[in-house]
Design a protein around this motif. Structure first.
Motif, PDB file in Angstrom:
ATOM      1  N   UNK A   2     -12.191   2.186  30.568  1.00  0.00           N
ATOM      2  CA  UNK A   2     -11.700   2.135  29.114  1.00  0.00           C
ATOM      3  C   UNK A   2     -10.723   3.218  29.232  1.00  0.00           C
ATOM      4  N   UNK A   3      -9.595   2.931  28.691  1.00  0.00           N
ATOM      5  CA  UNK A   3      -8.461   4.002  28.637  1.00  0.00           C
ATOM      6  C   UNK A   3      -8.259   4.176  26.829  1.00  0.00           C
ATOM      7  N   UNK A   4      -7.900   5.314  26.692  1.00  0.00           N
ATOM      8  CA  UNK A   4      -7.901   5.845  25.172  1.00  0.00           C
ATOM      9  C   UNK A   4      -6.438   6.660  24.985  1.00  0.00           C
ATOM     10  N   UNK A  33     -18.955   2.781  19.194  1.00  0.00           N
ATOM     11  CA  UNK A  33     -18.618   3.662  18.222  1.00  0.00           C
ATOM     12  C   UNK A  33     -17.393   4.479  18.759  1.00  0.00           C
ATOM     13  N   UNK A  34     -16.345   5.028  17.627  1.00  0.00           N
ATOM     14  CA  UNK A  34     -15.279   5.682  17.923  1.00  0.00           C
ATOM     15  C   UNK A  34     -15.484   6.636  17.192  1.00  0.00           C
ATOM     16  N   UNK A  35     -14.754   7.751  17.460  1.00  0.00           N
ATOM     17  CA  UNK A  35     -14.513   8.873  16.593  1.00  0.00           C
ATOM     18  C   UNK A  35     -13.600  10.097  17.288  1.00  0.00           C
ATOM     19  N   UNK A  36     -13.387  11.197  16.399  1.00  0.00           N
ATOM     20  CA  UNK A  36     -12.620  11.861  16.924  1.00  0.00           C
ATOM     21  C   UNK A  36     -13.304  13.373  16.709  1.00  0.00           C
ATOM     22  N   UNK A  37     -12.774  14.204  17.740  1.00  0.00           N
ATOM     23  CA  UNK A  37     -13.352  15.692  18.037  1.00  0.00           C
ATOM     24  C   UNK A  37     -12.150  16.456  17.923  1.00  0.00           C
ATOM     25  N   UNK A 101     -21.381   4.436  27.752  1.00  0.00           N
ATOM     26  CA  UNK A 101     -20.496   5.198  28.620  1.00  0.00           C
ATOM     27  C   UNK A 101     -19.639   5.743  27.756  1.00  0.00           C
ATOM     28  N   UNK A 102     -19.330   7.131  27.747  1.00  0.00           N
ATOM     29  CA  UNK A 102     -18.389   7.750  26.867  1.00  0.00           C
ATOM     30  C   UNK A 102     -17.061   8.186  27.545  1.00  0.00           C
ATOM     31  N   UNK A 103     -16.030   7.842  26.794  1.00  0.00           N
ATOM     32  CA  UNK A 103     -14.598   7.839  27.120  1.00  0.00           C
ATOM     33  C   UNK A 103     -14.060   8.735  26.113  1.00  0.00           C
ATOM     34  N   UNK A 104     -13.022   9.697  26.875  1.00  0.00           N
ATOM     35  CA  UNK A 104     -12.047  10.683  25.957  1.00  0.00           C
ATOM     36  C   UNK A 104     -10.635  10.090  26.346  1.00  0.00           C
ATOM     37  N   UNK A 105      -9.841  10.378  25.242  1.00  0.00           N
ATOM     38  CA  UNK A 105      -8.440  10.299  25.173  1.00  0.00           C
ATOM     39  C   UNK A 105      -7.837  11.607  25.828  1.00  0.00           C
ATOM     40  N   UNK A 106      -6.522  11.645  25.896  1.00  0.00           N
ATOM     41  CA  UNK A 106      -6.087  12.910  26.501  1.00  0.00           C
ATOM     42  C   UNK A 106      -5.704  14.199  25.445  1.00  0.00           C
ATOM     43  N   UNK A 107      -5.918  13.642  24.136  1.00  0.00           N
ATOM     44  CA  UNK A 107      -5.834  14.771  23.380  1.00  0.00           C
ATOM     45  C   UNK A 107      -4.483  14.667  22.443  1.00  0.00           C
ATOM     46  N   UNK A 108      -4.191  15.050  21.461  1.00  0.00           N
ATOM     47  CA  UNK A 108      -2.894  14.958  20.691  1.00  0.00           C
ATOM     48  C   UNK A 108      -2.776  16.433  19.955  1.00  0.00           C
ATOM     49  N   UNK A 109      -1.967  16.975  19.822  1.00  0.00           N
ATOM     50  CA  UNK A 109      -1.967  18.316  19.014  1.00  0.00           C
ATOM     51  C   UNK A 109      -1.377  18.408  17.908  1.00  0.00           C
ATOM     52  N   UNK A 110      -2.143  18.974  17.016  1.00  0.00           N
ATOM     53  CA  UNK A 110      -2.017  19.131  15.465  1.00  0.00           C
ATOM     54  C   UNK A 110      -1.802  20.486  15.055  1.00  0.00           C
ATOM     55  N   UNK A 111      -0.501  20.604  14.565  1.00  0.00           N
ATOM     56  CA  UNK A 111      -0.367  22.164  14.023  1.00  0.00           C
ATOM     57  C   UNK A 111      -0.038  22.199  12.607  1.00  0.00           C
TER      58      UNK A 111
END
Length: 114
Positions: A2-4, A33-37, A101-111
């Motif tokens: 899976x790709x996020x 389940x989907x979520x945000x960290x 199985x747990x998948x992670x995205x690459x991340x996006x910066x919030x400033x």
């Protein structure tokens, strides 16, 4: 597999809003389940919000009342609407998918800064 892919981050002034998106693709099936960290500089990654496939939602106390998580199951996409942003919300935001199985995205910066 899976790709996020996250999108929607950026620079915003305190009190402003941003909407993050997380598009999932690949071998997605069943209940997940989907979520945000998020992870601020020099700090550990912390949980922000989660939404189950049936729409059960939970939030960290630090964002409750300001952030709203949602998902579109037809598009395999989760969203995080962030309102009344504060400087302490500055972090890299990561999408998370858990289907045993747990998948992670690459991340996006919030400033959040004036």
């Amino acid at each position: 597999q899976v790709q996020l892919v996250e999108s929607g981050g950026g620079l915003v002034q305190p009190g402003g809003s941003l909407r993050l998106s997380c598009a999932a693709s690949g071998s997605i099936s069943g209940i997940y389940t989907m979520g945000w960290y998020r992870q601020a500089p020099g700090k550990q990654r912390e949980w922000v919000a989660t939404i189950s496939s049936r729409g059960i939602i939970t939030y960290a106390d630090s964002v409750k009342g300001r952030f709203t998580i949602s998902r579109d199951n037809a598009k395999n996409t989760a969203y995080l609407q962030m309102n009344n942003l504060k400087p302490e919300d500055t972090a890299v935001y990561y999408c998370h998918l858990n289907s045993a199985v747990i998948y992670w995205g690459q991340g996006t910066q919030v400033t959040v800064s004036s």
